[in-house]
Write an enzyme that holds these catalytic residues in place. Structure first.
Site, PDB file in Angstrom:
ATOM      1  N   CYS A 104      -1.273   0.678   7.308  1.00  0.00           N
ATOM      2  CA  CYS A 104      -2.711   0.391   7.446  1.00  0.00           C
ATOM      3  C   CYS A 104      -3.118  -0.845   6.649  1.00  0.00           C
ATOM      4  CB  CYS A 104      -3.559   1.577   6.983  1.00  0.00           C
ATOM      5  SG  CYS A 104      -3.376   3.078   7.965  1.00  0.00           S
ATOM      6  N   ARG A 105      -3.311  -0.656   5.352  1.00  0.00           N
ATOM      7  CA  ARG A 105      -3.882  -1.709   4.514  1.00  0.00           C
ATOM      8  C   ARG A 105      -2.952  -2.895   4.309  1.00  0.00           C
ATOM      9  NH1 ARG A 105      -5.507   2.196  -0.317  1.00  0.00           N
ATOM     10  NH2 ARG A 105      -3.707   3.284   0.557  1.00  0.00           N
ATOM     11  N   SER A 106      -1.704  -2.651   3.914  1.00  0.00           N
ATOM     12  CA  SER A 106      -0.832  -3.793   3.606  1.00  0.00           C
ATOM     13  C   SER A 106      -0.450  -4.608   4.840  1.00  0.00           C
ATOM     14  CB  SER A 106       0.395  -3.367   2.796  1.00  0.00           C
ATOM     15  OG  SER A 106       1.175  -2.411   3.467  1.00  0.00           O
ATOM     16  N   CYS A 147       0.868  -1.182   0.000  1.00  0.00           N
ATOM     17  CA  CYS A 147       0.000   0.000   0.000  1.00  0.00           C
ATOM     18  C   CYS A 147       0.902   1.229   0.000  1.00  0.00           C
ATOM     19  CB  CYS A 147      -0.992  -0.023   1.161  1.00  0.00           C
ATOM     20  SG  CYS A 147      -0.284   0.211   2.802  1.00  0.00           S
ATOM     21  N   ASP A 175      -8.250   3.729   1.412  1.00  0.00           N
ATOM     22  CA  ASP A 175      -7.305   4.045   2.489  1.00  0.00           C
ATOM     23  C   ASP A 175      -8.089   4.520   3.708  1.00  0.00           C
ATOM     24  OD1 ASP A 175      -5.246   4.853   4.130  1.00  0.00           O
ATOM     25  OD2 ASP A 175      -4.289   6.136   2.640  1.00  0.00           O
ATOM     26  N   ASN A 225       2.575   1.503   4.285  1.00  0.00           N
ATOM     27  CA  ASN A 225       2.806   0.227   4.960  1.00  0.00           C
ATOM     28  C   ASN A 225       2.503   0.303   6.454  1.00  0.00           C
ATOM     29  OD1 ASN A 225       5.547  -2.032   5.619  1.00  0.00           O
ATOM     30  ND2 ASN A 225       3.529  -2.578   4.903  1.00  0.00           N
TER      31      ASN A 225
END
Length: 163
Positions: A16-18, A11, A127, A14
């Site tokens: 939150c999402r990933s 993401c 996001d 690095n």
């Protein structure tokens, strides 16, 4: 001996999402008994060394996933050792494909939600950073849904590799 299958989720920062996708998918492959190395990175390096966003950690832990993480930036030289590079949105997909040293490396880059059996029209995982907890919970739902399809794809790739 064959090296393990390797998947890296990417993401922006690095945090939150990933890392959420990394934690969830690692749990999926462990539950399935597969040998897969799972990690994550960001397209940018401004959070390198930081832990995951506390909201990511909270959502992961509330749903039974481990949350140990240290942010890092994706490097072009990693492509050679990866089987799949999973982008969390279209911007990451474009950035990663531009970074890929070869067309074969660019072909390793895929969108996470492309693996969602529901086949969503919009493949971006939004996001959640600038929003509230509901965005992180929505992110987890999207990651889990797509992670099951990704697990099937990785299982198939491992079977093909063993044949």
């Amino acid at each position: 001996m064959n090296s393990p299958y390797r998947v890296c989720f990417v993401c922006t920062g690095n945090i939150c999402r990933s890392p959420m996708a990394e934690s969830v998918f690692r749990a999926f492959v462990e539950d399935a008994g597969l040998v897969v190395r799972v990690d994550s990175a960001g397209t940018g390096g401004w959070h390198e060394g930081d832990g995951a966003d506390p909201r990511t950690v909270s959502v992961l832990e509330a749903n039974g996933y481990p949350s140990d993480h240290s942010a890092r930036q994706f490097r072009a030289e990693w492509f050679d050792g990866l089987d799949l590079v999973i982008a969390l949105d279209e911007g990451h997909l474009r950035a990663l494909r531009r970074l890929a040293p070869t067309p074969a490396d660019a072909a390793k880059v895929r969108m996470l939600r492309a693996y969602d059996p529901a086949q969503p029209e919009d493949l971006d995982v939004p996001d959640p950073y600038y929003g509230g907890m509901d965005g992180f919970e929505d992110c987890l739902e999207m990651v889990e849904a797509a992670g099951k399809g990704l697990l099937d794809a990785v299982r198939t790739a491992l079977e093909e590799r063993a044949a």
